[in-house]
Write an enzyme that holds these catalytic residues in place. Structure first.
Site, mmCIF file in Angstrom:
data_model
loop_
_atom_site.group_PDB
_atom_site.id
_atom_site.type_symbol
_atom_site.label_atom_id
_atom_site.label_comp_id
_atom_site.label_asym_id
_atom_site.label_seq_id
_atom_site.Cartn_x
_atom_site.Cartn_y
_atom_site.Cartn_z
ATOM 1 N N ASP A 22 0.809 -1.230 0.000
ATOM 2 C CA ASP A 22 0.000 0.000 0.000
ATOM 3 C C ASP A 22 0.838 1.275 0.000
ATOM 4 O O ASP A 22 0.305 2.362 0.222
ATOM 5 C CB ASP A 22 -0.902 0.021 1.241
ATOM 6 C CG ASP A 22 -1.951 -1.053 1.169
ATOM 7 O OD1 ASP A 22 -2.285 -1.471 0.043
ATOM 8 O OD2 ASP A 22 -2.432 -1.481 2.227
ATOM 9 N N HIS A 228 28.378 6.786 -10.168
ATOM 10 C CA HIS A 228 26.990 6.852 -9.673
ATOM 11 C C HIS A 228 26.837 6.108 -8.344
ATOM 12 O O HIS A 228 25.825 5.459 -8.111
ATOM 13 C CB HIS A 228 26.020 6.281 -10.724
ATOM 14 C CG HIS A 228 25.902 7.150 -11.936
ATOM 15 N ND1 HIS A 228 25.358 6.724 -13.120
ATOM 16 C CD2 HIS A 228 26.268 8.442 -12.143
ATOM 17 C CE1 HIS A 228 25.397 7.717 -14.008
ATOM 18 N NE2 HIS A 228 25.951 8.761 -13.439
ATOM 19 N N ASP A 245 27.931 14.655 -4.525
ATOM 20 C CA ASP A 245 27.181 15.183 -5.674
ATOM 21 C C ASP A 245 25.722 15.196 -5.246
ATOM 22 O O ASP A 245 25.101 14.132 -5.122
ATOM 23 C CB ASP A 245 27.417 14.277 -6.886
ATOM 24 C CG ASP A 245 26.736 14.804 -8.153
ATOM 25 O OD1 ASP A 245 25.871 15.693 -8.052
ATOM 26 O OD2 ASP A 245 27.071 14.293 -9.241
ATOM 27 N N ASP A 256 22.281 20.927 -9.218
ATOM 28 C CA ASP A 256 23.195 19.787 -9.413
ATOM 29 C C ASP A 256 24.612 20.258 -9.099
ATOM 30 O O ASP A 256 25.214 20.966 -9.910
ATOM 31 C CB ASP A 256 23.064 19.303 -10.866
ATOM 32 C CG ASP A 256 23.862 18.038 -11.132
ATOM 33 O OD1 ASP A 256 24.375 17.445 -10.178
ATOM 34 O OD2 ASP A 256 23.957 17.652 -12.314
ATOM 35 N N HIS A 335 33.515 10.836 -18.426
ATOM 36 C CA HIS A 335 32.210 11.451 -18.740
ATOM 37 C C HIS A 335 32.434 12.805 -19.389
ATOM 38 O O HIS A 335 33.558 13.298 -19.453
ATOM 39 C CB HIS A 335 31.334 11.557 -17.480
ATOM 40 C CG HIS A 335 31.906 12.365 -16.359
ATOM 41 N ND1 HIS A 335 31.887 13.736 -16.348
ATOM 42 C CD2 HIS A 335 32.517 11.988 -15.198
ATOM 43 C CE1 HIS A 335 32.437 14.173 -15.225
ATOM 44 N NE2 HIS A 335 32.854 13.134 -14.511
ATOM 45 N N HIS A 339 25.823 18.995 -19.014
ATOM 46 C CA HIS A 339 24.504 18.581 -19.522
ATOM 47 C C HIS A 339 23.550 19.723 -19.234
ATOM 48 O O HIS A 339 23.818 20.565 -18.372
ATOM 49 C CB HIS A 339 24.033 17.267 -18.876
ATOM 50 C CG HIS A 339 24.027 17.262 -17.371
ATOM 51 N ND1 HIS A 339 23.041 17.870 -16.623
ATOM 52 C CD2 HIS A 339 24.903 16.763 -16.465
ATOM 53 C CE1 HIS A 339 23.306 17.719 -15.333
ATOM 54 N NE2 HIS A 339 24.441 17.071 -15.202
ATOM 55 N N HIS A 346 19.155 15.942 -15.795
ATOM 56 C CA HIS A 346 19.669 15.877 -17.175
ATOM 57 C C HIS A 346 18.506 16.379 -18.026
ATOM 58 O O HIS A 346 17.631 15.615 -18.403
ATOM 59 C CB HIS A 346 20.083 14.459 -17.551
ATOM 60 C CG HIS A 346 21.259 13.972 -16.751
ATOM 61 N ND1 HIS A 346 21.718 12.683 -16.769
ATOM 62 C CD2 HIS A 346 22.089 14.628 -15.887
ATOM 63 C CE1 HIS A 346 22.771 12.568 -15.967
ATOM 64 N NE2 HIS A 346 23.009 13.726 -15.419
ATOM 65 N N GLU A 369 31.192 20.308 -15.014
ATOM 66 C CA GLU A 369 31.571 19.310 -14.028
ATOM 67 C C GLU A 369 32.703 18.388 -14.459
ATOM 68 O O GLU A 369 32.530 17.183 -14.593
ATOM 69 C CB GLU A 369 30.346 18.468 -13.654
ATOM 70 C CG GLU A 369 29.551 17.898 -14.823
ATOM 71 C CD GLU A 369 28.397 17.025 -14.341
ATOM 72 O OE1 GLU A 369 28.646 16.103 -13.546
ATOM 73 O OE2 GLU A 369 27.256 17.255 -14.758
ATOM 74 N N TYR A 373 39.283 10.594 -11.837
ATOM 75 C CA TYR A 373 38.987 9.455 -10.953
ATOM 76 C C TYR A 373 40.109 8.431 -11.128
ATOM 77 O O TYR A 373 40.269 7.868 -12.217
ATOM 78 C CB TYR A 373 37.628 8.841 -11.320
ATOM 79 C CG TYR A 373 36.560 9.897 -11.508
ATOM 80 C CD1 TYR A 373 35.824 10.369 -10.430
ATOM 81 C CD2 TYR A 373 36.321 10.454 -12.772
ATOM 82 C CE1 TYR A 373 34.865 11.361 -10.599
ATOM 83 C CE2 TYR A 373 35.368 11.451 -12.948
ATOM 84 C CZ TYR A 373 34.647 11.896 -11.863
ATOM 85 O OH TYR A 373 33.708 12.883 -12.033
ATOM 86 N N ARG A 390 35.454 15.463 -8.438
ATOM 87 C CA ARG A 390 34.602 16.152 -9.418
ATOM 88 C C ARG A 390 34.233 17.485 -8.788
ATOM 89 O O ARG A 390 33.998 17.556 -7.575
ATOM 90 C CB ARG A 390 33.348 15.335 -9.755
ATOM 91 C CG ARG A 390 32.425 16.040 -10.742
ATOM 92 C CD ARG A 390 31.385 15.123 -11.399
ATOM 93 N NE ARG A 390 30.458 14.502 -10.482
ATOM 94 C CZ ARG A 390 30.471 13.237 -10.076
ATOM 95 N NH1 ARG A 390 31.424 12.421 -10.517
ATOM 96 N NH2 ARG A 390 29.582 12.760 -9.232
ATOM 97 N N GLU A 392 31.496 20.478 -9.607
ATOM 98 C CA GLU A 392 30.340 20.716 -10.485
ATOM 99 C C GLU A 392 29.581 21.963 -10.058
ATOM 100 O O GLU A 392 29.151 22.066 -8.904
ATOM 101 C CB GLU A 392 29.394 19.506 -10.445
ATOM 102 C CG GLU A 392 28.127 19.719 -11.257
ATOM 103 C CD GLU A 392 27.253 18.476 -11.347
ATOM 104 O OE1 GLU A 392 27.281 17.651 -10.412
ATOM 105 O OE2 GLU A 392 26.538 18.341 -12.360
HETATM 106 N N1 GLY Z 1 24.162 14.422 -10.487
HETATM 107 C C1 GLY Z 1 24.145 13.891 -11.786
HETATM 108 C C2 GLY Z 1 25.096 14.543 -12.672
HETATM 109 O O1 GLY Z 1 25.966 15.252 -12.228
HETATM 110 O O2 GLY Z 1 24.999 14.434 -13.867
HETATM 111 MN MN MN Z 2 25.570 16.980 -13.403
HETATM 112 MN MN MN Z 3 25.901 16.058 -10.267
#
Ligand code: GLY
Ligand code: MN
Ligand code: MN
Length: 426
Positions: A22, A228, A245, A256, A335, A339, A346, A369, A373, A390, A392
């Site tokens: 539920d 992630h 993050d 973000d 990466h 974005h 995103h 960002e 790593y 990172r 960002e």
């Molecule tokens: N937090 C997801 C990214 O940085 O794309």
């Molecule tokens: Mn991001």
């Molecule tokens: Mn992020």
């Protein structure tokens, strides 16, 4: 929507999702639907009917009816009449009338605009309504001959934010930077990642964010090299870096932000080397954000700095051009740098126009960002093992360049160390 010939658009909101028995996941309205309506109740559909030339489009909401019994259990519902008045639709109807009304509304419309293939249930429902019209062809009714994906139009609209959207995004950024500062002040050896996550959530929620914009990444030590990572269940140790993050979502708009800093409050030499490199790469990327540049320019600017730094730190060998050409850097930076950011973390919007990267224009919002790593490996100096960095920030493209709306979260080494020292002293 193409004017002149007329047409009809159908934009449903998200369904509620059961979590177990539920219990439901917290409800969040579909981003396209909330963008167009501001209406956040589940079980709702927006229909826009564009008549032939020179008639204004009509907006029509289908939503849940008032229901005292359900409102006692689940809370307030507007009902069609109040929804129409409060949100300014031209008309509103009970959601139970949708299927029969859709078949009526589709008749003799030249074009239907809909998110084709997004949801199998909706594909069937739309097909059923179309077939109902087709079954009546002998009475002279025609079903839309053209079906177009409405997302293409809406994505282009969502890509450029207006002043009201930017005001919300600045506030989401303000709350989220406060959350990062709170986390920096809280972190110490022996704390668990989830304790830090709780500090972030506390700060988001106490300032009115409805939810985190995505699951917060609180990644200590080796976890900082998992892009992630969301386990958030490990203890933080002296000597490790912590990568956070995290961003809040406010009124349906995401923030973000990533910051990386030492658990102890003091960067070691190798940590500072990698961190400074990523910070320099970020500065180069930010300097490349301006109208007339393309979406790829910040990435390319960051990449040059990062790859040269990797060579200088002896993580890579050979020349800058050769390393970029061979993509050997991808082992440490896998990466892209940006974005779009908006209702979705995103966010909607094309990244390319044909073969060309999208040009940046005033009002677009993108993340900057870069990262580095470094996983343990025989050919990597051990001093750098398990350093994941990172940095960002969120950039609004302005007439001259860009406005970074997340600057309040410290990122200079001296500022981070001073903040953490101050937190310990008090
Ligand atoms: N937090 C997801 C990214 O940085 O794309
Ligand atoms: Mn991001
Ligand atoms: Mn992020």
């Amino acid at each position: 929507m193409a004017r002149g010939g007329g047409g009809i658009a159908v934009i449903p909101t998200s369904p509620e999702q059961a979590r177990n028995r539920d219990t439901h996941y917290p409800y969040r309205a579909d981003s396209y639907f909330q963008y167009l309506t501001g209406f956040t109740e589940p079980e709702a559909v927006l229909v826009i009917v564009v008549g032939a030339a020179d008639t204004s489009p009509q907006s029509m909401l289908f939503c849940r009816e008032k229901n005292l019994e359900r409102e006692i259990w689940d809370g307030f519902r507007h009902g069609p009449e109040a929804a129409r008045d409060v949100f300014g639709f031209d008309a509103a109807h009970a959601i139970s009338e949708l299927d029969s009304k859709l078949a009526e509304l589709f008749a003799n419309q030249p074009a239907l605009w809909f998110a084709i293939g997004y949801d199998a249930g909706w594909d069937r429902r739309i097909a059923t309504a179309l077939n109902t019209v087709r079954a009546e062809s002998r009475t002279g009714k025609r079903a839309p001959a053209t079906i177009r994906d409405v997302r293409a139009e809406l994505d282009a609209m969502r890509l450029v934010k207006d002043a009201a959207e930017l005001a919300i995004m600045r506030r989401a950024a303000e709350i989220s930077t406060a959350a990062h500062i709170r986390a920096m002040r809280f972190v110490a050896p022996g704390r668990f990642e989830y304790e830090v996550e709780a500090e972030l959530l506390h700060e988001f929620r106490r300032h009115g964010c409805e939810y985190p914009a995505y699951t917060s990444i609180v990644a200590g030590g080796a976890n900082s090299c998992v892009l992630h990572y969301v386990g958030n269940d490990q203890v933080l140790r002296e000597g490790e870096l912590l990568l956070i993050d995290a961003g809040g979502e406010l009124n349906g708009y995401a923030s973000d932000i990533t910051r990386s800093f030492p658990v102890s409050g003091r960067f070691s030499g190798p940590q500072a080397d990698v961190y400074s490199l990523v910070l320099d790469a970020q500065a180069a990327a930010i300097a490349a954000v301006r109208p007339g540049a393309t979406f790829a320019d910040p990435h390319e600017a960051a990449l040059k700095v990062l790859v040269q730094g990797m060579i200088d730190l002896k993580l890579l060998s050979g020349s800058l051009d050769a390393a970029i050409e061979a993509e050997s850097y991808k082992r440490f930076y896998m990466h892209r740098t940006s974005h779009w950011l908006g209702k979705d973390v995103h966010d909607a919007g094309e990244y390319k126009e044909g073969d060309h990267w999208a040009p940046l224009t005033s009002g677009m919002v993108l993340t900057i960002e870069p990262g580095c790593y470094i996983r343990p490996a025989d050919d990597v100096p051990e001093a750098f093992w398990n350093i994941g960095v990172r940095i960002e920030d969120d950039a609004v493209v302005t007439a001259e360049g860009c406005e970074i709306i997340t600057l309040a979260a410290p990122k200079k080494i001296a500022d981070i160390e001073a903040l953490m020292r101050d937190a310990r002293a008090h």
